[in-house]
Design an enzyme around this catalytic site. Structure first.
Site, short mmCIF file in Angstrom:
data_model
loop_
_atom_site.label_atom_id
_atom_site.label_comp_id
_atom_site.label_asym_id
_atom_site.label_seq_id
_atom_site.Cartn_x
_atom_site.Cartn_y
_atom_site.Cartn_z
N ARG A 1 0.84 -1.20 0.00
CA ARG A 1 0.00 0.00 0.00
C ARG A 1 0.88 1.26 0.00
NH1 ARG A 1 -2.49 -3.61 -0.50
NH2 ARG A 1 -2.11 -2.83 -2.58
N VAL B 1 -4.76 7.33 5.54
CA VAL B 1 -3.41 7.08 6.03
C VAL B 1 -2.37 7.54 5.00
CG1 VAL B 1 -4.21 5.21 7.51
CG2 VAL B 1 -3.45 4.66 5.19
N HIS C 1 -6.55 7.94 11.72
CA HIS C 1 -6.28 6.51 11.63
C HIS C 1 -4.82 6.18 11.36
CE1 HIS C 1 -10.81 5.92 10.52
NE2 HIS C 1 -10.62 6.16 11.79
#
Ligand code: NAD
Length: 234
Positions: free
Chosen positions: A59, A91, A107
Site C-alpha cells: 500500500r 493514512v 487513523h
C-alpha cells in the site's frame, strides 16, 4: 469577523480515489482484494505479522506512486485565505504533499512506523519498508503507524475540539460508516454550514444546515472552495 474563517474538513478514502488509491467499501468490503479483518486488526498482526507488513508495504509503495488531485490542491489553496484544519481518516500523505498545513490523521500514517513496545515512538519511513526484525530503539519490532479496526482512536478527542470550533465544515469522500470519525458531525454547532461532497448518498440523517453535493471530490471540492472564497470576498 476580525479573525480568519476557520474551515474544518473531514476527509475519507474517497478524496484520494481520483488520485488512484482505491477505497475498500466500493470494492465489496475488500481493500485491494483483502478483507480488512485479514490485514487491519490486532488479531491479524498477532496471527501473521509478515503478511500484515507485506500488505502495508505494498500500500505504501502505491501511495508513493500517486499524486495529490484537484480536491487536495483546492483545499491547500484555501489555506492561503482562511484557517483550514484537515481531519483525515486517510493514512496516505496526499494532503501534506498538496501543501495543507494543519492535518490530523485519525487513523494513522502509512509513511510512518511505530514501536510495538511504546506507541509514542514513531519514526518516518522515508523510502523504507518495514520488515520482520526491524526494531525501535527499545529493541521491539516496528509495526505500521496505523489505527487498526478494534483499536482506540487516540486523536478523536482533539478532532472533536477542532470540529466544535468550525465556522464551516466540509465532509468529503467518507461513507460516514466508520465510528468514532462519523460522530464528529454531531459536535459541529447547529449554526455552522456543512457541505458534504460524495458521488453517492449515504443513509446518514442530515440536519437543515447540510448541503449535499452529489459529485466526486475533484468536481465538488473546487466548487465549495470557490463558494467559500466568494463569501470571504463579499
Ligand atoms: P469510507 O468509509 O470513508 O468510504 C469511501 C467513501 O468515498 C464512500 O462514501 C464513497 O461513496 C466515496 N467516494 C468514492 N469515490 C469518491 C470520489 N471520487 N470523490 C468523493 N467521494 C468518493 O472509506 P473506506 O474506503 O471505507 O475506508 C475507511 C478507512 O480505510 C479509512 O478511514 C482509512 O483508514 C482506510 N483507507 C485509507 C485509504 C487512504 O488512505 N487513501 C484508502 C482506503 C482505505
Amino acid at each position: 469577523m476580525d479573525r480568519p474563517l476557520h474551515i474544518v474538513v473531514l476527509s475519507g478514502a474517497g478524496i484520494s480515489a481520483e488520485s488512484g488509491l482505491p477505497t475498500f467499501r466500493g470494492n465489496g468490503g475488500l481493500w485491494e482484494g483483502h478483507s480488512v479483518y485479514e490485514v487491519a486488526t490486532p488479531e491479524a498482526w498477532e496471527r501473521d505479522p509478515e503478511m500484515v507488513l507485506r500488505f502495508y508495504n505494498m500500500r505504501r509503495q502505491g501511495v508513493r506512486r500517486v499524486k495529490p488531485n484537484a480536491a487536495h490542491l483546492a483545499l491547500a489553496e484555501l489555506d492561503k485565505r482562511c484557517s483550514v484544519s484537515i481531519i483525515t481518516q486517510n493514512v496516505d500523505d496526499l494532503h501534506e504533499r498538496a501543501g495543507s498545513n494543519d492535518i490530523l490523521h485519525l487513523h494513522g500514517e502509512i509513511m510512518k512506523a511505530r514501536s510495538t513496545a511504546d506507541a509514542s515512538l514513531v519514526i518516518d519511513l522515508n523510502k523504507n519498508d518495514i520488515k520482520i526484525g526491524d526494531q525501535c530503539e527499545l529493541g521491539s519490532q516496528l509495526r505500521p503507524h496505523i489505527v487498526w479496526f478494534g483499536e482506540d482512536v487516540p486523536m478523536i478527542g482533539r478532532a472533536a475540539e477542532i470540529a466544535a470550533m468550525a465556522d464551516v465544515f466540509i465532509v468529503v469522500g467518507t461513507s460516514l460508516a466508520v465510528y468514532p470519525a462519523a460522530g464528529l458531525l454531531q459536535v459541529v454547532p447547529d449554526s455552522v454550514p456543512i457541505y458534504i461532497v460524495n458521488p453517492e448518498q449515504s443513509g446518514y440523517q442530515f440536519g437543515p444546515n447540510v448541503r449535499f453535493i452529489e459529485k466526486t471530490a475533484c468536481e465538488g471540492i473546487p466548487e465549495v472552495v470557490a463558494e467559500i472564497r466568494s463569501m470571504i470576498d463579499t
